[in-house]
Design an enzyme around this catalytic site. Structure first.
Site: not given
Length: 318
Positions: A125, A160, A210, A225, A233, A273, A281, A283
């Site tokens: 993050k 978050k 993603r 997603r 979410r 993301d 994000e 990842n």
């Protein structure tokens, strides 16, 4: 090549969607040999090389009984042509220690992907803050008053934890500020824990995308997603629906800007993301979605990954 996957227990794999499994399957199809271990199997004895108790396996092609174990042995990591760190988050103390053991193995001659140092240097993050041109307004702080001021400025925000995964611990606070204090207390622990606040991006209804970058190159499809029902979410672990779709121009701009930078730092595989036009994000620990994108789009993501792995190993052997 001889490949070692450092991963979660093989018996826990959900092979119908598991990305590490798809990597193994493509590697075996090309004739590479597969071994696996868990981080707890890594060991370093003074005066010796980093080693692991590894399971040499072959994939069967049967989902319910997907591998057979041909041998178990203790081997130095440098004996393998490539070591792939594929342990799922959380990035806790044990994960942190594992990166140090893997980095020592690198010093001994092992080729580790993603680079252990890069894994530590890119908390998933927090790493986005290096690229402010692609972000929704974002705050990282331990100060509850700073969070309140950020909310007062932006009204509709997401809060978050920095160490969350799979959508855990994500809260939306709208303009009325309902439960803001309680949420900050939950995430922040009276100033003991750093959290992230971001201005809410309403395009989440179209999906948390993603975007995969492999060897600095961009996979041309993302997996959006999409949140279901009243859920904010989109994470698959939180019930989101995964839909593969071509990259938008903005997706590609973000990925093509970050891809070469991150690849140069030793990150062979990255999952970005993106919500709307905003990066949320980076990842690096165990990016997923290979199978979903491949099945829905026809683009062979595992083949692209093994191509990049083979090329990276060839460069390192010179």
């Amino acid at each position: 090549m001889n490949l070692l996957f450092v991963a979660d227990p093989l018996e826990a794999f959900k092979v119908y969607k598991d990305t590490t499994f798809s990597m193994m399957r493509e590697a075996q199809r090309r004739g590479h040999r597969i071994a696996a271990c868990e981080p707890r199997h890594l060991a370093w004895r003074s005066g010796a090389q980093v080693q692991a108790t590894v399971r040499e396996i072959q994939l069967t092609g049967v989902d319910d009984d997907w591998f057979v174990e041909s041998a178990t042995s203790v081997r130095a990591l440098r004996e393998f042509d490539a070591v792939l760190m594929r342990k799922d988050p959380p990035f806790d103390s044990e994960y942190f220690y594992a990166t140090h053991l893997l980095e020592q193995a690198e010093r001994e001659g092992a080729r580790v992907f993603n680079s252990p140092r890069a894994l530590r240097d890119h908390p998933e993050k927090l790493a986005i803050m290096e690229f402010p041109q692609f972000l929704s307004p974002t705050l990282v702080t331990r100060d509850p008053d700073e969070v309140r001021r950020f909310h007062a400025e932006h009204q509709d925000v997401i809060l978050k934890p920095l160490d969350g995964m799979g959508g855990m611990g994500i809260f939306r606070v709208r303009g009325d500020g309902l439960n803001l204090g309680a949420i900050v207390e939950t995430l922040n622990g009276a100033g003991a824990t750093t959290l992230m606040a971001q201005r809410f991006v309403p395009q989440i209804t179209q999906g948390d995308k993603r975007v995969l970058v492999i060897g600095g190159k961009v996979v041309p499809f993302s997996l959006a997603r999409i949140p279901q029902g009243s859920e904010v979410r989109g994470n698959l672990a939180a019930g989101g629906k995964g839909v593969a779709q071509p990259l938008t121009p903005r997706d590609r701009e973000i990925a093509e800007t970050l891809g070469p930078v991150l690849a140069e730092r030793g990150l062979l595989l990255v999952g970005l993301d993106v919500i709307g036009d905003c990066l949320t994000e980076i990842n690096v620990t165990s990016p997923t979605c290979f199978q979903e994108i491949t099945q829905q789009s026809g683009f062979d993501v595992p083949a692209m990954f093994v191509d990049a792995l083979e090329a990276a190993c060839a460069r390192l052997t010179g």
